[in-house]
Design an enzyme around this catalytic site. Structure first.
Site, PDB file in Angstrom:
ATOM      1  N   GLY A  29       0.773  -1.229   0.000  1.00  0.00           N
ATOM      2  CA  GLY A  29       0.000   0.000   0.000  1.00  0.00           C
ATOM      3  C   GLY A  29       0.803   1.276   0.000  1.00  0.00           C
ATOM      4  N   GLY A  31       2.679   2.354  -2.504  1.00  0.00           N
ATOM      5  CA  GLY A  31       2.760   2.935  -3.840  1.00  0.00           C
ATOM      6  C   GLY A  31       3.859   2.370  -4.707  1.00  0.00           C
ATOM      7  N   LYS A  32       4.285   1.136  -4.424  1.00  0.00           N
ATOM      8  CA  LYS A  32       5.357   0.528  -5.223  1.00  0.00           C
ATOM      9  C   LYS A  32       4.977   0.427  -6.695  1.00  0.00           C
ATOM     10  CE  LYS A  32       5.411  -3.305  -2.922  1.00  0.00           C
ATOM     11  NZ  LYS A  32       4.398  -2.993  -1.925  1.00  0.00           N
ATOM     12  N   THR A  33       3.747  -0.051  -6.954  1.00  0.00           N
ATOM     13  CA  THR A  33       3.337  -0.264  -8.344  1.00  0.00           C
ATOM     14  C   THR A  33       3.274   1.053  -9.105  1.00  0.00           C
ATOM     15  OG1 THR A  33       2.092  -2.258  -7.778  1.00  0.00           O
ATOM     16  CG2 THR A  33       1.497  -1.154  -9.818  1.00  0.00           C
ATOM     17  N   SER A  34       2.701   2.087  -8.505  1.00  0.00           N
ATOM     18  CA  SER A  34       2.619   3.382  -9.180  1.00  0.00           C
ATOM     19  C   SER A  34       4.001   3.922  -9.496  1.00  0.00           C
ATOM     20  CB  SER A  34       1.854   4.385  -8.304  1.00  0.00           C
ATOM     21  OG  SER A  34       0.529   3.959  -8.080  1.00  0.00           O
ATOM     22  N   ASP A  56       4.535 -10.023  -7.844  1.00  0.00           N
ATOM     23  CA  ASP A  56       3.492 -10.131  -6.821  1.00  0.00           C
ATOM     24  C   ASP A  56       2.429 -11.129  -7.288  1.00  0.00           C
ATOM     25  OD1 ASP A  56       1.549  -9.797  -4.891  1.00  0.00           O
ATOM     26  OD2 ASP A  56       1.597  -7.612  -4.960  1.00  0.00           O
ATOM     27  N   THR A 515      -7.620   0.696  -7.188  1.00  0.00           N
ATOM     28  CA  THR A 515      -6.823  -0.530  -7.178  1.00  0.00           C
ATOM     29  C   THR A 515      -7.136  -1.420  -5.976  1.00  0.00           C
ATOM     30  OG1 THR A 515      -5.066   0.503  -8.465  1.00  0.00           O
ATOM     31  CG2 THR A 515      -4.474  -1.435  -7.196  1.00  0.00           C
TER      32      THR A 515
END
Length: 596
Positions: A29, A31-34, A56, A515
């Site tokens: 949560g 913000g790694k993906t963003s 993931d 998300t």
């Protein structure tokens, strides 16, 4: 190596002289993906050929990039030079089984081949198969050959540390052991991969090739997890690390108590940043008023202009009035049978630990015996609860302690009376990294059984890691049902207890954002396929329910309405909405207030 990418004033300075491999890791949560997607877009816009990979098991690259992904590299529309893929654990496991079992088809009896396939049907096989795809990109030059940069959007920290440990673990295991079998097949099949694992180790340790981006938020648990991750990575000789603090909020309205509290909380945490993290190169990313989904929003995160369709603040003045359904009624329903298992599940960073702790404290306040525990390798339940609560015990399933206990038990039972050669083979098998998966599953099974006599509130690891644990429960259930002669009788497997709504209540915790809701929906679908029906959804930290005045916060609050409405109409029978609170929900008193 590509030329440096021009970075905005607030961050992405890790793109000034980027290494070939970039890992984005941190608590769920944060913000790694963003950030990984924004960095990949920026590198590709700068003229580099880029591959973005999710490790993931519960990846959401598809939603953020706006393209359907698979285990094969897929071009991202609107971004020339950028490909992306999800490492699909199940598809990788099927391919791995075919490779290991294939040479024996037509050679061994069909029954023996079937037994090998069954042996390779558990969570260990899923893990090693997905790991091999990850290791190949690092340790096999042709696999990543076309790309100037490979970016890894990783699972939440505990799962990622396990992944980054595996190259050294398997490389060391294969150097010492060359015969026999493991829970994932014959050692002869694994030995062929030794050069691959050694190459992955070298790439991870080489700071000129690999950078670890520790992503965090101005939140206490996220900072503590980043500090722990940094230390564990250094112990693995992975030292080229940078820190990115995401979602730093600076208010623009002086008389908004919600905005002031959020800004003060952020500033206090940044002022007290741990020394080991303070020594790392650091950058801060502001909190945006819109979801960072889609290529235009990702370019804005990387320093470009806000997308016109997201920059319109007209909807901010039309915040919906949302009912606040608290936890109290839900806890009353949970408490009614007098015992049972409460599993709190969801994407990392949505507040599972807080919700689990609040429910446990409320059950104990009703005079019930409660055991609050966690399967999350990055557990924070003790820090969340604080001082002891009457009638409640707090613990965790510690993978290392569970493994030690399992090994000691096997050696004391199965190992007793073996001749030296057989004992050596048993020792060899127990040194396999798969042993931890078996040990953790057994500890989980014992925890599930505890709920026959009282309440067990289980704060689970983030979604992907937990689904692998449930897959192990399913594999065990199928094996027991197949091998028990004369029918199962009174035998009850962990999966049977998880499927029993009178015994187990599964709560899906999420945030009212794009998300997290999509991932919660996927989780619910996965649970239903396993025969487990969620009891309720908890929408946590709702800004709309808190009523902010700051424009950025109001814009985020306005976006919540559609998500809350869809959850209520389409996804959940029971819905609890918890407003964002100025005080961090830490300690028994504040946890009780969540259920008031």
């Amino acid at each position: 190596m590509a030329d440096a990418v021009t970075a905005p004033a607030w961050g992405l300075r890790f793109l000034d002289r980027p290494t070939r491999f970039l890992f984005f890791t941190g608590k769920g949560g944060v913000g790694k993906t963003s950030l990984a997607c924004a960095a990949a877009v920026a590198l590709a816009d700068g003229g580099s050929r880029v591959l973005l990979v999710s490790t993931d098991p519960a990846s959401n690259l598809d939603e953020v990039l706006g393209v359907r992904l698979s285990g094969e590299a897929t071009a991202v529309p609107g971004v020339s030079g950028l490909d992306a893929l999800n490492i699909d654990p199940e598809a990788a496991a099927r391919a791995y089984r075919d490779r290991v079992v294939g040479p024996y088809r037509g050679v061994l009896p069909e029954a023996a081949v079937t037994q090998m396939e069954e042996q390779l049907s558990g969570a260990c096989t899923v893990e090693i198969a997905a790991f091999e795809q990850f290791a190949r990109l690092l340790g096999d030059e042709p696999a990543a050959g076309p790309y100037a940069h490979v970016l890894f959007d990783t699972a939440p920290t505990g799962h990622t540390l396990r992944l980054l440990t595996l190259p050294s673990a398997w490389d060391g295991f294969l150097r010492v052991n060359t015969t026999g079998t493991t829970c994932i097949g014959p050692l002869s099949a694994l030995s062929d991969q030794r050069a691959l694992y050694a190459g992955a180790v070298r790439a991870l340790e080489d700071g000129s090739r690999t950078t670890i981006i520790l992503v965090t938020r101005p939140e206490t648990t996220a900072m503590l997890e980043a500090e722990r991750t940094s230390a564990e990575l250094r112990a693995l000789r992975i030292r080229n690390q940078r820190l990115v603090v995401n979602g730093v909020f600076r208010p623009s309205v002086p008389d908004d108590p919600i905005a002031a509290a959020l800004a003060t909380r952020s500033r206090d945490i940044l002022d007290a940043i741990p020394e080991t993290l303070a020594s790392l190169p650091r950058e801060e990313i502001p909190l945006f008023g819109y979801d960072l989904v889609g290529v235009p929003a990702l370019r804005a995160l990387a320093g470009g202009p806000a997308p016109p369709e997201l920059d319109d603040a007209s909807a901010v003045d039309q915040l919906p009035l949302l009912p606040d359904a608290g936890l109290s009624r839900l806890v009353d329903e949970i408490a009614a049978p007098g015992h049972g298992l409460v599993m709190v599940m969801g994407k990392g960073g949505v507040g599972k630990t807080t919700v689990a702790a609040a429910i446990a404290v409320a059950l104990a306040q009703r005079g019930l015996h409660v055991h609050l525990t966690t399967t999350d390798p990055a557990a924070h339940v003790v820090a969340t609860v604080g001082d002891g609560v009457d009638g409640m015990t707090v613990g965790r399933i510690d993978p290392e302690a569970a493994t030690r206990a399992y090994v000691e038990h096997v050696l004391a039972t199965s190992g007793a009376g073996l001749d030296p050669d057989a004992r050596a083979l048993l020792d060899e098998d127990l040194r396999s990294p798969c042993t931890q998966e078996i040990a953790v599953f057994q500890a989980f099974s014992r925890t599930v059984a505890e709920a026959r006599r009282g309440f067990v509130v289980l704060d689970t690891a983030p979604t992907g890691h937990t689904l692998l644990l449930l897959d192990a429960a399913g594999s065990y259930h199928r094996d027991v049902m197949r091998t028990t002669r004369g029918g199962p009788g009174r035998l009850v497997t962990p999966l049977m207890r998880l499927r029993d709504p009178a015994y187990t209540k599964v709560l899906i915790v999420t945030l009212p954002e794009t998300t997290p809701v999509l991932e919660a929906e996927r989780l619910q679908n996965d649970l239903r396929r396993a025969g487990i029906e969620p009891f309720a959804w908890v929408l946590n930290r709702s800004l709309a329910a808190a009523g902010p005045k700051d424009p950025v916060l109001r814009q985020r609050a306005a976006a919540e309405a559609a998500h809350v409405g869809r959850v209520r109409r389409e996804l959940a029978g029971r819905v609890v909405l918890i407003p964002w609170r100025p005080e961090a929900p830490v300690g028994a008193d504040r946890l009780r207030a969540l259920v008031a």
